[in-house]
Scaffold this active site. Structure first.
Site, PDB file in Angstrom:
ATOM      1  N   TYR A 160     -35.686   8.899  22.047  1.00  0.00           N
ATOM      2  CA  TYR A 160     -36.847   9.595  22.602  1.00  0.00           C
ATOM      3  C   TYR A 160     -37.961   8.593  22.915  1.00  0.00           C
ATOM      4  O   TYR A 160     -38.673   8.742  23.911  1.00  0.00           O
ATOM      5  CB  TYR A 160     -37.334  10.706  21.649  1.00  0.00           C
ATOM      6  CG  TYR A 160     -36.338  11.872  21.568  1.00  0.00           C
ATOM      7  CD1 TYR A 160     -35.015  11.703  21.973  1.00  0.00           C
ATOM      8  CD2 TYR A 160     -36.694  13.127  21.101  1.00  0.00           C
ATOM      9  CE1 TYR A 160     -34.086  12.739  21.915  1.00  0.00           C
ATOM     10  CE2 TYR A 160     -35.776  14.175  21.047  1.00  0.00           C
ATOM     11  CZ  TYR A 160     -34.476  13.971  21.446  1.00  0.00           C
ATOM     12  OH  TYR A 160     -33.556  15.001  21.393  1.00  0.00           O
ATOM     13  N   HIS A 181     -33.629  17.237  29.313  1.00  0.00           N
ATOM     14  CA  HIS A 181     -34.565  18.377  29.199  1.00  0.00           C
ATOM     15  C   HIS A 181     -35.820  18.123  30.060  1.00  0.00           C
ATOM     16  O   HIS A 181     -36.945  18.363  29.628  1.00  0.00           O
ATOM     17  CB  HIS A 181     -34.958  18.615  27.729  1.00  0.00           C
ATOM     18  CG  HIS A 181     -33.799  19.033  26.877  1.00  0.00           C
ATOM     19  ND1 HIS A 181     -33.539  20.345  26.556  1.00  0.00           N
ATOM     20  CD2 HIS A 181     -32.807  18.314  26.298  1.00  0.00           C
ATOM     21  CE1 HIS A 181     -32.452  20.416  25.801  1.00  0.00           C
ATOM     22  NE2 HIS A 181     -31.982  19.190  25.630  1.00  0.00           N
TER      23      HIS A 181
HETATM   24  C1  HEM Z   1     -27.459  11.178  20.512  1.00  0.00           C
HETATM   25  C2  HEM Z   1     -27.919  12.413  20.738  1.00  0.00           C
HETATM   26  C3  HEM Z   1     -29.056  12.756  21.638  1.00  0.00           C
HETATM   27  C4  HEM Z   1     -29.678  11.999  22.588  1.00  0.00           C
HETATM   28  C5  HEM Z   1     -29.351  10.561  23.011  1.00  0.00           C
HETATM   29  C6  HEM Z   1     -30.740  12.804  23.149  1.00  0.00           C
HETATM   30  C7  HEM Z   1     -31.584  12.407  24.148  1.00  0.00           C
HETATM   31  C8  HEM Z   1     -32.711  13.092  24.563  1.00  0.00           C
HETATM   32  C9  HEM Z   1     -33.777  12.543  25.370  1.00  0.00           C
HETATM   33  C10 HEM Z   1     -33.783  11.136  25.920  1.00  0.00           C
HETATM   34  C11 HEM Z   1     -34.719  13.493  25.518  1.00  0.00           C
HETATM   35  C12 HEM Z   1     -36.065  13.367  26.221  1.00  0.00           C
HETATM   36  C13 HEM Z   1     -37.101  12.979  25.140  1.00  0.00           C
HETATM   37  C14 HEM Z   1     -38.514  12.807  25.618  1.00  0.00           C
HETATM   38  O1  HEM Z   1     -38.740  12.169  26.663  1.00  0.00           O
HETATM   39  O2  HEM Z   1     -39.428  13.275  24.909  1.00  0.00           O
HETATM   40  C15 HEM Z   1     -34.263  14.664  24.818  1.00  0.00           C
HETATM   41  C16 HEM Z   1     -34.944  15.841  24.753  1.00  0.00           C
HETATM   42  C17 HEM Z   1     -34.527  16.929  24.020  1.00  0.00           C
HETATM   43  N1  HEM Z   1     -33.419  17.010  23.204  1.00  0.00           N
HETATM   44 FE1  HEM Z   1     -32.111  15.530  22.851  1.00  0.00          FE
HETATM   45  N2  HEM Z   1     -30.751  14.029  22.529  1.00  0.00           N
HETATM   46  C18 HEM Z   1     -29.745  14.044  21.604  1.00  0.00           C
HETATM   47  C19 HEM Z   1     -29.417  15.088  20.765  1.00  0.00           C
HETATM   48  C20 HEM Z   1     -30.042  16.306  20.749  1.00  0.00           C
HETATM   49  C21 HEM Z   1     -29.687  17.389  19.871  1.00  0.00           C
HETATM   50  C22 HEM Z   1     -28.605  17.331  18.799  1.00  0.00           C
HETATM   51  C23 HEM Z   1     -30.546  18.422  20.164  1.00  0.00           C
HETATM   52  C24 HEM Z   1     -30.663  19.792  19.546  1.00  0.00           C
HETATM   53  C25 HEM Z   1     -30.340  20.080  18.329  1.00  0.00           C
HETATM   54  C26 HEM Z   1     -31.421  17.983  21.212  1.00  0.00           C
HETATM   55  C27 HEM Z   1     -32.439  18.737  21.769  1.00  0.00           C
HETATM   56  C28 HEM Z   1     -33.374  18.257  22.649  1.00  0.00           C
HETATM   57  C29 HEM Z   1     -34.489  19.045  23.132  1.00  0.00           C
HETATM   58  C30 HEM Z   1     -34.831  20.492  22.791  1.00  0.00           C
HETATM   59  C31 HEM Z   1     -35.214  18.205  23.994  1.00  0.00           C
HETATM   60  C32 HEM Z   1     -36.486  18.551  24.766  1.00  0.00           C
HETATM   61  C33 HEM Z   1     -37.723  18.251  23.930  1.00  0.00           C
HETATM   62  C34 HEM Z   1     -38.967  18.569  24.722  1.00  0.00           C
HETATM   63  O3  HEM Z   1     -39.081  19.713  25.189  1.00  0.00           O
HETATM   64  O4  HEM Z   1     -39.827  17.681  24.854  1.00  0.00           O
HETATM   65  N3  HEM Z   1     -31.096  16.697  21.536  1.00  0.00           N
HETATM   66  N4  HEM Z   1     -33.037  14.398  24.235  1.00  0.00           N
END
Ligand code: HEM
Length: 310
Positions: A291, A25
């Site tokens: 995160y 993202h």
């Molecule tokens: C093992 C599962 C997952 C991993 C490893 C993962 C990994 C990540 C990482 C590394 C980021 C960047 C975080 C940051 O730097 O602040 C991220 C952002 C995000 N993830 Fe995930 N994620 C997972 C599951 C999910 C799920 C299930 C959802 C939704 C229900 C989701 C929705 C999001 C969203 C919306 C963002 C953006 C947040 C923002 O705008 O700062 N993720 N994810």
């Protein structure tokens, strides 16, 4: 069990993530707004932002990829994350995406899937091997694939929380719920041939224009678990048909204050508050750790006590 650093490394290998940016993202923008709960919300949870008084909200819309230059007109999953500020100054987060299911039941499953999907001549074989060892993926795949779309606007597509949370009301009653953020403008997608004619930043440009003329509103809906609905597996659909609209989120403008001068914003679904408890979903609990590893990658900073306990 896979470590958060291994997960980030695998994500980086597959998703084009770059230092200085979120590992997933990566491309997104912050907006401001207000959330007002409906009277029905307080029947379900005693959380402070669900009492009915309007609270400030910080919202980030994003493309799911780790590529900070991901073109908005390419099909893909989008994200919507919301940070509510409670009357005592603390915050609680909701993190959602446009796919209605997660493709894996566990962090290990997700990382194995990313490995299997890495491009190359052996990719089809790797994917077959993954399906053989993770049979539930076959059921989730069509649902995840259906989210590979281009919306007309970040404000015309529904977002889903996927994990179960236990909502506890003032009278002590409790239930597991899943979150949905539903656009009041309705769901509108762009057909693939029209998407090709759109600009690489059209979703952000469109939302900037939209919020300048009128608030963009979402209904915050919770789906209540029925008997047999899994509270630990985000790849499993729920059969519960009981839904409650617990509030309305009104997005009123672009945020100009956050993420400047070293300020770090993290939307973390484990950042709950009294009246909301995380379920034992291993993917939900792993997200905080992943995160934090991503924050280290994007800013070089350890989150430390800012990160919620898992
Ligand atoms: C093992 C599962 C997952 C991993 C490893 C993962 C990994 C990540 C990482 C590394 C980021 C960047 C975080 C940051 O730097 O602040 C991220 C952002 C995000 N993830 Fe995930 N994620 C997972 C599951 C999910 C799920 C299930 C959802 C939704 C229900 C989701 C929705 C999001 C969203 C919306 C963002 C953006 C947040 C923002 O705008 O700062 N993720 N994810």
């Amino acid at each position: 069990m896979v470590t958060p650093d291994q997960a980030i490394e695998t994500i980086r290998e597959t998703g084009g993530a770059q230092p200085g940016n979120r590992a997933l993202h990566a491309k997104g923008k912050l907006y401001r707004g207000t959330f007002t709960a409906t009277p029905a919300a307080a029947q379900l949870s005693c959380a402070a932002h669900l009492s009915g008084a309007a609270v400030p909200a910080l919202i980030r819309f994003s493309s799911g990829s780790g590529n900070p230059k991901q073109p908005d007109n390419a099909p893909g999953v989008r994200g919507m994350a919301v940070k509510f500020t409670l009357p005592d100054g603390s915050t609680t987060d909701v993190s959602t995406q446009t796919a209605q299911l997660f493709p894996a039941s566990t962090p290990d499953g997700f990382v194995s899937l990313l490995h299997a999907m890495r491009p190359g001549p052996t990719a089809p074989l790797r994917l077959l091997g993954y399906i053989a060892t993770h049979p539930s993926f076959v059921k989730a795949l069509p649902v995840v694939r259906a989210a590979n779309t281009v919306p007309e606007s970040y404000g015309t597509i529904a977002y889903h929380g996927l994990h179960a949370f236990r909502w506890v009301a003032a009278d002590g009653s409790a239930r597991f719920v899943r979150y949905h953020l539903l656009p009041q403008a309705g769901e509108h997608l762009v057909p693939p041939d029209v998407a090709k004619t759109k600009g690489a930043d059209f979703l952000i440009d469109e939302l900037d224009k939209r919020v300048a003329t009128q608030p963009v509103r979402f209904d915050y809906q919770v789906q209540i678990a029925a008997d047999g609905d899994s509270t630990v597996d985000p790849s499993k659909p729920w059969h519960g048909t009981q839904t409650v609209t617990v509030g309305s989120l009104e997005i009123t403008g672009i945020d100009t204050e956050r993420e400047h001068g070293g300020d770090i914003v993290v939307f973390d679904p484990m950042r709950v508050t009294d009246g909301i408890e995380p379920s034992d979903d291993p993917v939900l609990r792993f997200r905080t750790l992943a995160y934090s590893a991503s924050v280290k990658l994007r800013s070089g900073v350890d989150r430390g006590p800012e990160a919620p306990a898992t």
